[in-house]
Write a protein that holds these residues in place. Structure first.
Motif, PDB file in Angstrom:
ATOM      1  N   ALA A   1     -12.864  22.890  22.868  1.00 16.37           N
ATOM      2  CA  ALA A   1     -13.392  23.258  24.184  1.00 16.37           C
ATOM      3  C   ALA A   1     -13.767  22.015  24.987  1.00 16.37           C
ATOM      4  CB  ALA A   1     -14.603  24.166  24.031  1.00 16.37           C
ATOM      5  N   THR A   2     -14.364  21.039  24.327  1.00 19.26           N
ATOM      6  CA  THR A   2     -14.735  19.796  25.010  1.00 19.26           C
ATOM      7  C   THR A   2     -13.496  19.054  25.501  1.00 19.26           C
ATOM      8  OG1 THR A   2     -16.698  19.606  23.629  1.00 19.26           O
ATOM      9  CG2 THR A   2     -15.968  17.614  24.749  1.00 19.26           C
ATOM     10  N   LEU A   3     -12.480  18.962  24.659  1.00 21.42           N
ATOM     11  CA  LEU A   3     -11.244  18.293  25.055  1.00 21.42           C
ATOM     12  C   LEU A   3     -10.576  19.012  26.215  1.00 21.42           C
ATOM     13  CD1 LEU A   3      -9.200  16.034  24.483  1.00 21.42           C
ATOM     14  CD2 LEU A   3      -8.082  17.596  22.886  1.00 21.42           C
ATOM     15  N   SER A   4     -10.558  20.341  26.172  1.00 22.87           N
ATOM     16  CA  SER A   4      -9.956  21.119  27.262  1.00 22.87           C
ATOM     17  C   SER A   4     -10.690  20.883  28.574  1.00 22.87           C
ATOM     18  CB  SER A   4      -9.978  22.607  26.928  1.00 22.87           C
ATOM     19  OG  SER A   4      -9.253  22.859  25.758  1.00 22.87           O
ATOM     20  N   ALA A   5     -12.017  20.857  28.515  1.00 21.91           N
ATOM     21  CA  ALA A   5     -12.800  20.616  29.723  1.00 21.91           C
ATOM     22  C   ALA A   5     -12.556  19.217  30.278  1.00 21.91           C
ATOM     23  CB  ALA A   5     -14.284  20.817  29.433  1.00 21.91           C
ATOM     24  N   GLN A   6     -12.448  18.233  29.386  1.00 29.88           N
ATOM     25  CA  GLN A   6     -12.204  16.870  29.850  1.00 29.88           C
ATOM     26  C   GLN A   6     -10.821  16.734  30.466  1.00 29.88           C
ATOM     27  OE1 GLN A   6     -13.004  14.502  26.375  1.00 29.88           O
ATOM     28  NE2 GLN A   6     -15.201  14.509  26.758  1.00 29.88           N
ATOM     29  N   ILE A   7      -9.833  17.368  29.890  1.00 32.26           N
ATOM     30  CA  ILE A   7      -8.478  17.310  30.452  1.00 32.26           C
ATOM     31  C   ILE A   7      -8.439  18.019  31.800  1.00 32.26           C
ATOM     32  CG2 ILE A   7      -6.121  18.148  30.147  1.00 32.26           C
ATOM     33  CD1 ILE A   7      -6.396  17.445  27.190  1.00 32.26           C
ATOM     34  N   ALA A   8      -9.115  19.150  31.911  1.00 32.16           N
ATOM     35  CA  ALA A   8      -9.135  19.871  33.189  1.00 32.16           C
ATOM     36  C   ALA A   8      -9.810  19.034  34.273  1.00 32.16           C
ATOM     37  CB  ALA A   8      -9.856  21.203  33.030  1.00 32.16           C
ATOM     38  N   LYS A   9     -10.931  18.408  33.955  1.00 34.51           N
ATOM     39  CA  LYS A   9     -11.615  17.578  34.948  1.00 34.51           C
ATOM     40  C   LYS A   9     -10.796  16.334  35.271  1.00 34.51           C
ATOM     41  CE  LYS A   9     -14.859  16.533  37.708  1.00 34.51           C
ATOM     42  NZ  LYS A   9     -15.010  17.275  38.954  1.00 34.51           N
ATOM     43  N   GLY A  10     -10.176  15.741  34.256  1.00 36.08           N
ATOM     44  CA  GLY A  10      -9.309  14.590  34.509  1.00 36.08           C
ATOM     45  C   GLY A  10      -8.134  14.959  35.391  1.00 36.08           C
ATOM     46  N   GLY A  11      -7.576  16.158  35.184  1.00 37.54           N
ATOM     47  CA  GLY A  11      -6.492  16.633  36.034  1.00 37.54           C
ATOM     48  C   GLY A  11      -6.936  16.815  37.476  1.00 37.54           C
ATOM     49  N   ASP A  12      -8.158  17.347  37.655  1.00 34.67           N
ATOM     50  CA  ASP A  12      -8.706  17.478  39.010  1.00 34.67           C
ATOM     51  C   ASP A  12      -8.858  16.121  39.675  1.00 34.67           C
ATOM     52  OD1 ASP A  12      -8.821  20.194  38.734  1.00 34.67           O
ATOM     53  OD2 ASP A  12     -10.996  20.275  38.357  1.00 34.67           O
ATOM     54  N   LEU A  13      -9.329  15.139  38.913  1.00 38.04           N
ATOM     55  CA  LEU A  13      -9.503  13.788  39.476  1.00 38.04           C
ATOM     56  C   LEU A  13      -8.162  13.175  39.858  1.00 38.04           C
ATOM     57  CD1 LEU A  13     -12.268  12.405  37.101  1.00 38.04           C
ATOM     58  CD2 LEU A  13     -12.524  13.147  39.483  1.00 38.04           C
ATOM     59  N   VAL A  14      -7.136  13.403  39.048  1.00 37.59           N
ATOM     60  CA  VAL A  14      -5.806  12.880  39.375  1.00 37.59           C
ATOM     61  C   VAL A  14      -5.287  13.527  40.653  1.00 37.59           C
ATOM     62  CG1 VAL A  14      -3.397  12.833  38.613  1.00 37.59           C
ATOM     63  CG2 VAL A  14      -5.210  12.213  37.028  1.00 37.59           C
ATOM     64  N   VAL A  15      -5.462  14.848  40.781  1.00 42.50           N
ATOM     65  CA  VAL A  15      -5.013  15.548  41.986  1.00 42.50           C
ATOM     66  C   VAL A  15      -5.758  15.024  43.217  1.00 42.50           C
ATOM     67  CG1 VAL A  15      -5.013  17.797  43.141  1.00 42.50           C
ATOM     68  CG2 VAL A  15      -4.208  17.607  40.800  1.00 42.50           C
ATOM     69  N   GLU A  16      -7.076  14.842  43.102  1.00 44.09           N
ATOM     70  CA  GLU A  16      -7.860  14.318  44.224  1.00 44.09           C
ATOM     71  C   GLU A  16      -7.444  12.893  44.578  1.00 44.09           C
ATOM     72  OE1 GLU A  16     -12.024  14.691  43.452  1.00 44.09           O
ATOM     73  OE2 GLU A  16     -11.867  16.841  43.067  1.00 44.09           O
ATOM     74  N   LEU A  17      -7.169  12.079  43.557  1.00 45.02           N
ATOM     75  CA  LEU A  17      -6.731  10.705  43.803  1.00 45.02           C
ATOM     76  C   LEU A  17      -5.387  10.683  44.516  1.00 45.02           C
ATOM     77  CD1 LEU A  17      -7.150   7.644  43.333  1.00 45.02           C
ATOM     78  CD2 LEU A  17      -5.892   7.939  41.198  1.00 45.02           C
ATOM     79  N   LEU A  18      -4.453  11.523  44.075  1.00 48.53           N
ATOM     80  CA  LEU A  18      -3.151  11.574  44.732  1.00 48.53           C
ATOM     81  C   LEU A  18      -3.270  12.086  46.162  1.00 48.53           C
ATOM     82  CD1 LEU A  18      -0.905  12.889  41.824  1.00 48.53           C
ATOM     83  CD2 LEU A  18      -1.005  10.572  42.761  1.00 48.53           C
ATOM     84  N   ALA A  19      -4.162  13.046  46.383  1.00 48.12           N
ATOM     85  CA  ALA A  19      -4.371  13.547  47.744  1.00 48.12           C
ATOM     86  C   ALA A  19      -4.989  12.467  48.629  1.00 48.12           C
ATOM     87  CB  ALA A  19      -5.251  14.784  47.716  1.00 48.12           C
ATOM     88  N   ALA A  20      -5.899  11.670  48.075  1.00 46.51           N
ATOM     89  CA  ALA A  20      -6.519  10.596  48.844  1.00 46.51           C
ATOM     90  C   ALA A  20      -5.525   9.488  49.170  1.00 46.51           C
ATOM     91  CB  ALA A  20      -7.706  10.016  48.078  1.00 46.51           C
TER      92      ALA A  20
END
Length: 149
Positions: free
Chosen positions: A88-107
């Motif tokens: 569960a911890t790994l899944s949450a970290q990957i999901a948040k990391g994915g959000d950060l990558v999407v936000e970085l690409l959008a920026a």
């Protein structure tokens, strides 16, 4: 009832209940939860230190602590719970990391990838997996030093 602009109905519901109850009950609940977690951590540290001393100062794990204190059956159950917690911890970290990558690409001006969250998660998870599976301790140590600096 106050209106909240959010995509997560459960989060909005939780915020409304917290606001309806007030500040003092929220503080009491947070203090009780913090005290419980601190007590749990001290208990685990005490048991771990005891098992470490009994084991001639060999490296220990959650499994060995559970086996020495609760027996082999309980150790199997605790191992399953611990594996579920780490998953569960790994899944949450990957999901948040994915959000950060999407936000970085959008920026950076890339196309709107907010609907393609899976792309962000994969763009985060694949380099992390490659780094951990590379087997190069010096590389992992240097990346960890840069990230924690």
């Amino acid at each position: 009832m106050a209106e909240y602009v959010t995509t997560d109905a459960a989060y909005a519901s939780c915020m409304w209940h917290q606001a309806a109850l007030g500040f003092a009950p929220s503080v009491v609940v947070l203090v009780v939860c913090s005290a419980f977690l601190a007590t749990q951590a001290l208990l685990f540290a005490t048991v771990t230190a005891g098992v470490y001393k009994e084991g001639n100062r060999r490296p220990i794990s959650v499994l060995s602590v559970a086996r020495n204190t609760l027996g082999p059956r309980a150790a199997a159950g605790i191992s399953i719970c611990f594996a579920a917690l780490l998953t569960a911890t790994l899944s949450a970290q990957i999901a948040k990391g994915g959000d950060l990558v999407v936000e970085l690409l959008a920026a950076l001006g890339a196309a709107d990838l907010s609907s393609l969250r899976v792309v962000g998660c994969l763009a985060y998870a694949i380099p992390c997996a490659a780094l951990s599976l590379s087997g190069r301790n010096a590389l992992v140590t240097s990346v960890a030093a840069v990230l924690t600096a």
